[in-house]
Design an enzyme around this catalytic site. Structure first.
Site, PDB file in Angstrom:
ATOM      1  N   HIS A  37      13.208  58.266  14.765  1.00 52.19           N
ATOM      2  CA  HIS A  37      13.123  58.056  13.315  1.00 52.19           C
ATOM      3  C   HIS A  37      11.842  58.700  12.761  1.00 52.19           C
ATOM      4  CE1 HIS A  37      15.403  54.342  14.705  1.00 52.19           C
ATOM      5  NE2 HIS A  37      16.233  54.812  13.789  1.00 52.19           N
ATOM      6  N   VAL A 176      15.175  63.431  19.835  1.00 55.53           N
ATOM      7  CA  VAL A 176      13.904  63.088  20.484  1.00 55.53           C
ATOM      8  C   VAL A 176      14.225  62.254  21.722  1.00 55.53           C
ATOM      9  CG1 VAL A 176      11.676  61.917  20.224  1.00 55.53           C
ATOM     10  CG2 VAL A 176      12.684  63.146  18.287  1.00 55.53           C
TER      11      VAL A 176
HETATM   12  P1  AMP Z   1      19.808  54.496  13.157  1.00 55.17           P
HETATM   13  O1  AMP Z   1      18.631  53.669  12.743  1.00 55.17           O
HETATM   14  O2  AMP Z   1      20.187  54.352  14.586  1.00 55.17           O
HETATM   15  O3  AMP Z   1      20.971  54.375  12.197  1.00 55.17           O
HETATM   16  O4  AMP Z   1      19.332  56.010  13.031  1.00 55.17           O
HETATM   17  C1  AMP Z   1      18.789  56.500  11.837  1.00 55.17           C
HETATM   18  C2  AMP Z   1      18.630  57.995  11.955  1.00 55.17           C
HETATM   19  O5  AMP Z   1      17.776  58.294  13.049  1.00 55.17           O
HETATM   20  C3  AMP Z   1      19.950  58.712  12.225  1.00 55.17           C
HETATM   21  O6  AMP Z   1      19.978  59.915  11.466  1.00 55.17           O
HETATM   22  C4  AMP Z   1      19.872  59.003  13.690  1.00 55.17           C
HETATM   23  O7  AMP Z   1      20.621  60.127  14.085  1.00 55.17           O
HETATM   24  C5  AMP Z   1      18.389  59.262  13.864  1.00 55.17           C
HETATM   25  N1  AMP Z   1      18.008  59.106  15.266  1.00 55.17           N
HETATM   26  C6  AMP Z   1      18.230  58.040  16.072  1.00 55.17           C
HETATM   27  N2  AMP Z   1      17.800  58.287  17.324  1.00 55.17           N
HETATM   28  C7  AMP Z   1      17.303  59.550  17.320  1.00 55.17           C
HETATM   29  C8  AMP Z   1      16.718  60.396  18.305  1.00 55.17           C
HETATM   30  N3  AMP Z   1      16.548  60.001  19.566  1.00 55.17           N
HETATM   31  N4  AMP Z   1      16.318  61.641  17.933  1.00 55.17           N
HETATM   32  C9  AMP Z   1      16.494  62.052  16.650  1.00 55.17           C
HETATM   33  N5  AMP Z   1      17.038  61.310  15.681  1.00 55.17           N
HETATM   34  C10 AMP Z   1      17.429  60.079  15.991  1.00 55.17           C
END
Ligand code: AMP
Length: 287
Positions: A37, A176
């Site tokens: 994030h 990431v």
């Molecule tokens: P979430 O809180 O899981 O809904 O994720 C919010 C945003 O963070 C989404 O756009 C996800 O794709 C991104 N995200 C989650 N994990 C990763 C990661 N390891 N690398 C890059 N972006 C991420």
């Protein structure tokens, strides 16, 4: 940093910023923030004058048997991370604010939402599209940043923005990972030591298939099989899917001609984890 809880206040704040000519970068999240994030927030900070994030665990995207009530939360830590990354506005609405009941309208994504993760999570992408559409209407014109970790989600949201002429530029950002290769996820907190070690099989399967592709394998089905076999060889992992798909349509690829996305999902104990990797023109050795 302003923390807002209402739609009206969030909209007014960001409208005022845009009225003075400033651009808005927006990062929607479900909280329990990690470096993945943070990388999106940093990109937004670099590219926009005003950075907005949302923290909202969206009930609509969880199935009846999924982990909505167990989903990890830590607002204080999340706000500290946002502050550190230079976020200007954090929108943290209650469920009632987003979905005053009854909530009659939801977006139906259709076929592309039924592939890959959609097969085992019916309705999930309808819930994602609905909440992100609402958030885009609240935040207003912006650049909106998403991780390629959730590749299917990114493709669907790019289509959503185009389909409804939403004045939002959807930007996909790199995955990431932990130093040992595990993709960061809020759900990694569910892993005990044994499952944490076993979870490395996802990235190992992707690496193996990418290696085969680099060595000249162009049969998408064989790459998918190799990934499935690798994941199934780990006793603590339960395979959901392993696929080699077209980056735009997400259809299974027979033969890789240009790019492809290798995508995997598996259960490691209580955690359902996903990962993926792009294979580009350069990786596929010419015949
Ligand atoms: P979430 O809180 O899981 O809904 O994720 C919010 C945003 O963070 C989404 O756009 C996800 O794709 C991104 N995200 C989650 N994990 C990763 C990661 N390891 N690398 C890059 N972006 C991420």
């Amino acid at each position: 940093m302003r923390v807002t809880e209402t739609i009206a206040e969030t909209r007014a704040l960001l409208d005022k910023e845009r009225a003075t000519g400033r651009t808005v970068g927006f990062v929607p999240t479900m909280g329990y923030l990690h470096e993945g994030h943070a990388s999106l927030l940093r990109r937004a900070r670099e590219e926009a004058d005003v950075v907005a994030a949302s923290i909202f665990v969206n009930p609509l995207q969880f199935g009846a048997n999924e982990d909505l009530s167990a989903y990890p939360r830590d607002l204080d830590r999340d706000l500290a991370l946002c502050e550190r990354e230079g976020v200007d506005v954090v929108f943290h609405p209650a469920v009632d604010e987003m979905y005053p009941s009854p909530n009659p309208f939801t977006i139906t994504v259709g076929l592309i939402g039924e592939k890959l993760c959609g097969a085992s999570r019916p309705g999930h992408f309808d819930g994602v599209a609905t909440v992100v559409s609402k958030l885009w209407h609240i935040v207003g014109p912006c650049r909106s940043y998403f991780g390629r970790k959730d590749y299917q989600q990114l493709v669907i949201l790019q289509r959503l923005a185009r389909a409804f002429d939403v004045p939002v530029e959807v930007i996909g950002c790199p995955i990431v990972r932990e130093p040992d290769g595990l993709a960061l996820s809020s759900r990694n907190v569910y892993l005990d030591d044994e499952h944490r070690r076993a979870a490395l099989v996802l990235k190992a399967a992707l690496d193996e298939a990418a290696g085969l592709a680099a060595a000249g394998e162009r049969d998408g089905g064989r790459l998918a099989q190799a990934m499935a076999a690798r994941i199934s060889s780990e006793p603590l992992a339960r395979l959901d899917y392993a696929a080699c798909v077209d980056p735009g349509s997400l259809d299974d690829l027979g033969t890789i001609e240009r790019g492809a996305v290798l995508a995997v999902a598996a259960w490691l104990g209580k955690a359902r984890l996903i990962d993926n990797m792009m294979i580009d023109d350069q990786t596929v050795t010419p015949a």
